[in-house]
Design a protein around this motif. Structure first.
Motif, PDB file in Angstrom:
ATOM      1  N   GLY A 108       1.635  -3.330  -6.947  1.00 19.97           N
ATOM      2  CA  GLY A 108       1.751  -4.716  -7.366  1.00 19.97           C
ATOM      3  C   GLY A 108       0.428  -5.405  -7.118  1.00 19.97           C
ATOM      4  O   GLY A 108      -0.601  -4.756  -6.872  1.00 19.97           O
ATOM      5  N   THR A 109       0.444  -6.713  -7.160  1.00 23.51           N
ATOM      6  CA  THR A 109      -0.803  -7.452  -6.991  1.00 23.51           C
ATOM      7  C   THR A 109      -1.374  -7.317  -5.580  1.00 23.51           C
ATOM      8  O   THR A 109      -2.595  -7.313  -5.416  1.00 23.51           O
ATOM      9  CB  THR A 109      -0.614  -8.937  -7.345  1.00 23.51           C
ATOM     10  N   THR A 110      -0.517  -7.195  -4.574  1.00 23.58           N
ATOM     11  CA  THR A 110      -1.027  -7.077  -3.199  1.00 23.58           C
ATOM     12  C   THR A 110      -1.817  -5.790  -2.996  1.00 23.58           C
ATOM     13  O   THR A 110      -2.935  -5.841  -2.475  1.00 23.58           O
ATOM     14  CB  THR A 110       0.115  -7.223  -2.178  1.00 23.58           C
ATOM     15  N   PRO A 111      -1.312  -4.621  -3.391  1.00 27.22           N
ATOM     16  CA  PRO A 111      -2.141  -3.412  -3.246  1.00 27.22           C
ATOM     17  C   PRO A 111      -3.457  -3.494  -4.032  1.00 27.22           C
ATOM     18  O   PRO A 111      -4.477  -2.971  -3.577  1.00 27.22           O
ATOM     19  CB  PRO A 111      -1.243  -2.288  -3.772  1.00 27.22           C
ATOM     20  N   VAL A 112      -3.451  -4.163  -5.169  1.00 26.79           N
ATOM     21  CA  VAL A 112      -4.694  -4.338  -5.926  1.00 26.79           C
ATOM     22  C   VAL A 112      -5.670  -5.186  -5.110  1.00 26.79           C
ATOM     23  O   VAL A 112      -6.855  -4.853  -4.986  1.00 26.79           O
ATOM     24  CB  VAL A 112      -4.434  -4.970  -7.314  1.00 26.79           C
ATOM     25  N   ASP A 113      -5.170  -6.268  -4.515  1.00 24.57           N
ATOM     26  CA  ASP A 113      -6.038  -7.120  -3.699  1.00 24.57           C
ATOM     27  C   ASP A 113      -6.548  -6.388  -2.460  1.00 24.57           C
ATOM     28  O   ASP A 113      -7.691  -6.579  -2.042  1.00 24.57           O
ATOM     29  CB  ASP A 113      -5.305  -8.400  -3.293  1.00 24.57           C
TER      30      ASP A 113
END
Length: 181
Positions: free
Chosen positions: A69-74
């Motif tokens: 999701g966006t957290t692992p990308v960040d």
């Protein structure tokens, strides 16, 4: 990087499935991290952007066990900034990621491993206290990650050498044998 991208190509050719976006995104993150380790900052950025688009398009965080999701990308962006030498940006991206809702949804080992990795950015940024605290937090989340990874021991040693530490950092140091209890 090549293996991950080859796998993404195979997923792109397969019939659509709800898990594909999460798996492809995870593979793109792995490819981006491999590119960053190889000092290919452009490829790392491009691959992370592709993963970010997948994360935005498909709300697939932890869908069927795929922690994407966006957290692992960040988190990947924070590590890439660390490895690229931009420790200020790494810390900013790290703080943004751990403040997001997705942080608590990640597996404990993933969160602890990230905290261990970001401790180096804190040290390089000149904030030994934040590095020690990141390691102590990692130990609370997943003690085995903190107590068995050599990079955690190295970062903790550096944080201890830098000066005063909090009680929880001192307890961690004693627990892994860096100081007397």
């Amino acid at each position: 990087m090549t293996a991950a991208l080859d796998a993404v190509r195979q997923i792109d050719l397969a019939p659509p499935h709800p898990r594909h976006a999460g798996i492809a995104g995870t593979l793109l993150i792995e490819a981006a991290l491999a590119a960053a380790i190889s000092s290919d900052v452009t490829a790392a950025g491009d691959l992370t952007e592709r993963a970010a688009r997948l994360a935005d398009d498909a709300n697939c965080h932890d869908h069927d066990g795929v922690a994407f999701g966006t957290t692992p990308v960040d988190l990947a962006r924070a590590l890439i900034a660390t490895w690229s030498g931009d420790h200020h940006l790494a810390v900013l991206r790290h703080r943004r990621a751990i403040g997001a809702n997705g942080w608590q949804l990640l597996p404990a080992e993933h969160r602890a491993a990230h905290l261990i990795d970001i401790a180096r950015a804190h040290l390089n940024f000149g904030d030994a206290g934040a590095a020690g605290q990141a390691l102590a937090n990692a130990d609370r989340i997943a003690p085995a990650e903190t107590r068995t990874r050599p990079v955690a021991r190295e970062a903790l040693t550096a944080a201890l050498r830098a000066g005063r530490t909090t009680a929880d950092v001192a307890r961690l140091a004693a627990a892994i044998g860096l100081t007397r209890s």
